[in-house]
Structures are given as structure tokens and as C-alpha cells.
Design a protein around this motif. Structure first.
Motif, PDB file in Angstrom:
ATOM      1  N   UNK A 202       0.802  -1.076   0.025  1.00 21.95           N
ATOM      2  CA  UNK A 202       0.089  -0.007   0.088  1.00 21.95           C
ATOM      3  C   UNK A 202       0.740   1.128   0.128  1.00 21.95           C
ATOM      4  N   UNK A 203       1.818   1.118   0.831  1.00 25.02           N
ATOM      5  CA  UNK A 203       2.850   2.562   0.731  1.00 25.02           C
ATOM      6  C   UNK A 203       3.411   2.722  -0.468  1.00 25.02           C
ATOM      7  N   UNK A 204       3.851   1.608  -1.313  1.00 26.97           N
ATOM      8  CA  UNK A 204       4.391   1.858  -2.564  1.00 26.97           C
ATOM      9  C   UNK A 204       3.440   2.190  -3.634  1.00 26.97           C
ATOM     10  N   UNK A 205       2.175   1.833  -3.327  1.00 30.24           N
ATOM     11  CA  UNK A 205       0.952   2.123  -4.198  1.00 30.24           C
ATOM     12  C   UNK A 205       0.830   3.867  -4.181  1.00 30.24           C
ATOM     13  N   UNK A 206       0.873   4.052  -2.861  1.00 32.73           N
ATOM     14  CA  UNK A 206       0.674   5.525  -2.651  1.00 32.73           C
ATOM     15  C   UNK A 206       1.754   6.469  -3.070  1.00 32.73           C
ATOM     16  N   UNK A 207       2.961   5.952  -3.067  1.00 29.62           N
ATOM     17  CA  UNK A 207       4.192   6.784  -3.382  1.00 29.62           C
ATOM     18  C   UNK A 207       4.036   6.830  -4.947  1.00 29.62           C
ATOM     19  N   UNK A 208       3.731   5.817  -5.531  1.00 27.24           N
ATOM     20  CA  UNK A 208       3.836   5.846  -7.217  1.00 27.24           C
ATOM     21  C   UNK A 208       2.931   6.790  -7.552  1.00 27.24           C
ATOM     22  N   UNK A 247       3.141  12.076   3.218  1.00 28.14           N
ATOM     23  CA  UNK A 247       2.765  12.017   4.391  1.00 28.14           C
ATOM     24  C   UNK A 247       1.139  12.112   4.878  1.00 28.14           C
ATOM     25  N   UNK A 248       0.667  13.001   4.288  1.00 24.49           N
ATOM     26  CA  UNK A 248      -0.853  13.152   4.523  1.00 24.49           C
ATOM     27  C   UNK A 248      -1.527  11.745   3.883  1.00 24.49           C
ATOM     28  N   UNK A 249      -1.277  11.392   2.788  1.00 22.44           N
ATOM     29  CA  UNK A 249      -1.744   9.815   2.160  1.00 22.44           C
ATOM     30  C   UNK A 249      -1.721   8.716   3.180  1.00 22.44           C
ATOM     31  N   UNK A 250      -0.281   8.851   3.762  1.00 22.33           N
ATOM     32  CA  UNK A 250      -0.239   7.751   4.780  1.00 22.33           C
ATOM     33  C   UNK A 250      -0.965   7.791   5.869  1.00 22.33           C
ATOM     34  N   UNK A 251      -1.473   9.109   6.459  1.00 22.66           N
ATOM     35  CA  UNK A 251      -2.467   9.323   7.476  1.00 22.66           C
ATOM     36  C   UNK A 251      -3.768   9.066   7.305  1.00 22.66           C
ATOM     37  N   UNK A 252      -3.934   9.398   5.928  1.00 21.50           N
ATOM     38  CA  UNK A 252      -5.579   9.270   5.489  1.00 21.50           C
ATOM     39  C   UNK A 252      -5.667   7.699   5.296  1.00 21.50           C
ATOM     40  N   UNK A 253      -4.791   6.835   4.976  1.00 24.65           N
ATOM     41  CA  UNK A 253      -4.938   5.383   4.739  1.00 24.65           C
ATOM     42  C   UNK A 253      -4.534   4.746   5.950  1.00 24.65           C
ATOM     43  N   UNK A 254      -4.426   5.105   7.192  1.00 24.57           N
ATOM     44  CA  UNK A 254      -4.001   4.493   8.323  1.00 24.57           C
ATOM     45  C   UNK A 254      -2.507   3.619   8.210  1.00 24.57           C
ATOM     46  N   UNK A 255      -1.583   4.107   7.351  1.00 27.27           N
ATOM     47  CA  UNK A 255      -0.427   3.478   7.380  1.00 27.27           C
ATOM     48  C   UNK A 255       0.617   4.002   8.079  1.00 27.27           C
ATOM     49  N   UNK A 259       4.803   3.246  13.214  1.00 27.29           N
ATOM     50  CA  UNK A 259       6.117   3.223  12.904  1.00 27.29           C
ATOM     51  C   UNK A 259       6.806   4.827  12.427  1.00 27.29           C
ATOM     52  N   UNK A 260       7.855   5.099  12.618  1.00 26.71           N
ATOM     53  CA  UNK A 260       8.444   6.392  12.593  1.00 26.71           C
ATOM     54  C   UNK A 260       9.041   6.156  11.142  1.00 26.71           C
ATOM     55  N   UNK A 261       8.869   7.252  10.301  1.00 27.49           N
ATOM     56  CA  UNK A 261       9.470   7.468   8.899  1.00 27.49           C
ATOM     57  C   UNK A 261       9.778   8.590   8.652  1.00 27.49           C
ATOM     58  N   UNK A 262      10.786   8.965   7.935  1.00 30.27           N
ATOM     59  CA  UNK A 262      11.051  10.599   7.364  1.00 30.27           C
ATOM     60  C   UNK A 262      11.247  10.411   5.910  1.00 30.27           C
ATOM     61  N   UNK A 263      10.897  11.774   5.463  1.00 29.96           N
ATOM     62  CA  UNK A 263      11.333  12.090   4.061  1.00 29.96           C
ATOM     63  C   UNK A 263      12.553  13.097   3.914  1.00 29.96           C
ATOM     64  N   UNK A 264      13.667  12.846   3.502  1.00 26.34           N
ATOM     65  CA  UNK A 264      14.833  13.323   3.551  1.00 26.34           C
ATOM     66  C   UNK A 264      15.281  14.130   2.303  1.00 26.34           C
ATOM     67  N   UNK A 344       7.506  22.070   8.291  1.00 26.80           N
ATOM     68  CA  UNK A 344       6.386  21.946   9.062  1.00 26.80           C
ATOM     69  C   UNK A 344       5.052  21.589   8.520  1.00 26.80           C
ATOM     70  N   UNK A 345       4.810  21.756   7.494  1.00 25.22           N
ATOM     71  CA  UNK A 345       3.499  21.390   6.578  1.00 25.22           C
ATOM     72  C   UNK A 345       3.102  19.983   6.691  1.00 25.22           C
ATOM     73  N   UNK A 346       4.051  19.084   7.093  1.00 23.32           N
ATOM     74  CA  UNK A 346       3.681  17.867   7.231  1.00 23.32           C
ATOM     75  C   UNK A 346       2.986  17.232   8.480  1.00 23.32           C
TER      76      UNK A 346
END
Length: 422
Positions: A202-208, A247-255, A259-264, A344-346
Motif C-alpha cells: 500500500x505504501x508503494x502504491x501511494x508513493x507511485x 505523509x498526508x496520504x499515509x495518515x488518511x490510509x492509516x499507514x 512506525x516512524x519514518x522520514x522524508x529527507x 512543518x507542513x507535514x
């Protein structure tokens, strides 16, 4: 009139069908005409007529005018008929051209075959046969190509400025200005296989999906999918928006809620090229910043930082986003240091607002920290945490200040996550 009618009649009955003889009548030309009787009452009967030149001319003129009128009307009708036929077949050929282009492009038969009998049936039948043959020919190839293409990195030809993927060769390389987004996810190997697969899929699907919307190029991922790289050519602002949307898509889909994650994000000039063999090619991309940033990605993720970026990224992406300076990291060749900023917009709206409101206090704490005033710096970071207990970076600096207050002889390090870890 100076002629004997019997003489004229005898000429007709002797074998001539029609006899015309000019009569003597002053200045006016008059003719006597003798011809066989069309009624055929008697075989030897003859019809006689006297015709003046004027009457004959008028009769001829009337006939000529009538003939002209008939000719004009006939020509108009023929032209109209030709136009109708031309327009009809022109529209039919346009449809045929559309079908021909469809078959050439899609490699299959045209579905909308006409049913009219207009002389083009054989052409349509031949085109349908060609389309059906092409469909059979390309079906197996398409299945094979699509199967392999699923595993081929997309956009390689774009980065290398090649017309098509097939033109890429081992040794191709270039320099590209852009922004890399490193997605780093906290270790999930302790999860069950079912949860692991569902989360990663699911996370890869949202990413693509988000990547395509923002125009990014997916470069690679680690074998466990905990680290992924997406590149945005010459546009750090799109990279930042991609990270926020993700990040907002992860939150909306309960993903990844547990677990912690970051966009660098780091903008730079990258080296991109192809290594390997002609039978097995592997693309690579790197820049100097990566050796400095990569060791800190997981620590930033543990600190619950969602988006972190370098100073160069902030400078080139504009001021359309809320950010704050959170410190510097050092390492790599020559012990290079990089200033880091947090996006901070995340965060959810309430948390984002708190971090914006406490930023001035946070920056004052950093100033005191860099001045070795650990006591006031600790108190300042403590004030930040009273107003926003979710500020894990402020918590790290508070602990680091307490470490130096408790260990006054310890070597002072100012870099983020150096010596003391959360």
C-alpha cells in the motif's frame, strides 16, 4: 407559288423521303416541303407544307433555347450528384483513415466496422484481417514486454537524454541538477509477514500515485523497502509537495501509524550513470551530501521528524512552505557539515501551528546552546516542551544540555545527534 404539287409528290414517292423546294414569292423566302405522310393512311400519300424562312428561324431559335436550358439543368444535376457522391465517399474515407491509424497504433482490429454496401466492403474486410493478424502477432510480445518492464526503473532515458530506453548503454553518464527525496521507514521486520506485505504494498502504491502526480522519477529501493529514492529534476518545490502529500496520504490510509519514518530532501548536482554489462545494466546516482545525510536519516525518523531538508534545498524551493532550522550534522569526506531544516507542513494543522508559534523560542534555545550556556538553553527548550510536548528535537537538545551540565568536563559537540542519542 410556281410549282406543281404533283411534281413534288412524285419526287417523294419515287424514293426520296423529303423534298424541299424554294418558292418564288417576292423578297420573302418561302419553301415548299413534301414528305411521306406519317399517318401512313396510304402508301402513296404525301404531306405538303409551306414554310417561311422567318418561321423556320424562329422554330430553330426556340429549339436551341430549349436545348440550352435542358443542357444547363442537366449539367447542374450532374454536378450536384457528383458533389453528393464525393462528400459521401470522402466521409467514408475519413472513417477508413481513422480505422487505419487505430490499427497501426493499437495493433488490433477496428471495432466499429461499417455495415453499408457502398463499394468499400473489400477494403474494410482487408483492414479487419490485418488488425486481427497484428493483434495475434503482438499479443505474446506485449505480455513478455510488460512482464519485464514492471522491473525496469522508469525515466532512465529522460535523465540520460535518450530518445528511448533501448538506446541506453553501459558507460552512459551525466550530471543532473535536482532534488532527491529519501524515504526512510523504521524497521518493520518484527511484524508478521502478512502485515509487512500489506503495509509495503500500500505504501508503494501511494508513493507511485503521488510521484506521478508531482512528476518525480522512482530510482530505487532497498531490498526490504525500508529505504526508497525518488528524484525531481530541477524542482525542489515539487519534491517538497510530494513529501507533504505522501505523509498526508499515509495518515488518511492509516499507514505506518506505529512506525516512524522520514522524508529527507537534498538538492544538489547529482552524478547519474549506467554500470554493469550489456546483458545486465544497473543505474546509479549519488552526490556529496549523501555521505553526510544518510547516517542521520534513521535518527531523524526516531525523533519523529517527518520532513528534513538541507539549506540548499530550502534556498532553491522558495518560501511557499513553513520550515524551521533544527541544527547541523557533520561527517563524510573532510568532515563536511550541513544545516538541516524541518518541514512543518507535514504535521496536522494543530501541531504545525504550535511549532510555528514556538519557533522563535526554539531558535533562542539553539543560540544559547551554541554559546555554551547550557543552563539557560535547557530552560528554554523546557519552555518549548511545555507548550508542545511532541517536539522531539527540542527534547534532544534539552537532554544534551543536561548531559553537559552533569558532565562539565566532557567534550562539547554541537552537531545534532552527536554523542547523546534520544
Amino acid at each position: 407559288y410556281g410549282h406543281n404539287a404533283l411534281v413534288l409528290a412524285e419526287k417523294v414517292t419515287s424514293g426520296k423521303e423529303t423534298v424541299i423546294s424554294k418558292l418564288n414569292r417576292g423578297s420573302q423566302e418561302v419553301y415548299a416541303v413534301a414528305l411521306r405522310d406519317w399517318t401512313n393512311i396510304k402508301a402513296s400519300s404525301v404531306m405538303l407544307a409551306v414554310i417561311s424562312q422567318d418561321g423556320l428561324n424562329k422554330s430553330i431559335d426556340d429549339s436551341v433555347q430549349m436545348l440550352k436550358m435542358i443542357t444547363v439543368v442537366a449539367a447542374g444535376l450532374i454536378t450536384l450528384a457528383n458533389a453528393v457522391v464525393f462528400l459521401y465517399y470522402f466521409s467514408r474515407w475519413q472513417k477508413y483513415e481513422e480505422a487505419l491509424l487505430f490499427v497501426a497504433r493499437e495493433k488490433k482490429a477496428f471495432a466499429e466496422m461499417p455495415v453499408l454496401s457502398d463499394g468499400m466492403e473489400s477494403a474494410w474486410t482487408s483492414l479487419h484481417d490485418i488488425g486481427s493478424s497484428l493483434n495475434r502477432l503482438y499479443y505474446d510480445k506485449n505480455i513478455l514486454y510488460r512482464s519485464y518492464f514492471k522491473f525496469v526503473p522508469k525515466g532512465m532515458e529522460q535523465l540520460l537524454q535518450k530518445p528511448v530506453l533501448a538506446d541506453i548503454e553501459v558507460g552512459d553518464r551525466t550530471k543532473i541538477a535536482g532534488c532527491m527525496v529519501d524515504i526512510v521507514i523504521e524497521d518493520m521486520k518484527g511484524e508478521s509477514g502478512k502485515v509487512y506485505q500489506a503495509t509495503m504494498t500500500k505504501s508503494m502504491e501511494l508513493m507511485h500515485k503521488t510521484r506521478e502526480e508531482r512528476g518525480g522519477i522512482f530510482l530505487s529501493a532497498s531490498t526490504d523497502l525500508h529505504e526508497r529514492k525518488v528524484f525531481f529534476e530541477k524542482n525542489p518545490a515539487r519534491a517538497m509537495q510530494f513529501a507533504i502529500d505522501m505523509i498526508h496520504a499515509y495518515a488518511e490510509n492509516g499507514l505506518l501509524l506505529k512506525n516512524n519514518f522520514i522524508m529527507l530532501l537534498h538538492a544538489d548536482e547529482f552524478n547519474y550513470g549506467i554500470s554493469g554489462t550489456p546483458e545486465m545494466m544497473t543505474p546509479y546516482m549519488y552526490c556529496k551530501q549523501e555521505s553526510v545525510l544518510e547516517p542521520y536519516a534513521k535518527e531523524l525518523a526516531k525523533a519523529n521528524v517527518r520532513i528534513a531538508m538541507t539549506e540548499e534545498t530550502l534556498r532553491t524551493m522558495g518560501d511557499s512552505f513553513y520550515t524551521r532550522y533544527i541544527g547541523f550534522v557533520s561527517g563524510g569526506a573532510g568532515n563536511t557539515s550541513l544545516k538541516l531544516y524541518e518541514g512543518l507542513d507535514a504535521y496536522p494543522e494543530t501541531q504545525c501551528k504550535l511549532m510555528i508559534e514556538t519557533d522563535a523560542l526554539f531558535q533562542n534555545g539553539l543560540r544559547l546552546f551554541y554559546s555554551n550556556d547550557f543552563y539557560l538553553a535547557r530552560n528554554t527548550f523546557n519552555e518549548v516542551l511545555k507548550r508542545n510536548e511532541q517536539d522531539h528535537i527540542a527534547k534532544w537538545y534539552l537532554f544534551h544540555c543536561e548531559y553537559h551540565l552533569n558532565n562539565p568536563d566532557a567534550e562539547v559537540t554541537y552537531g545534532l545527534f552527536e554523542k547523546t542519542m534520544i
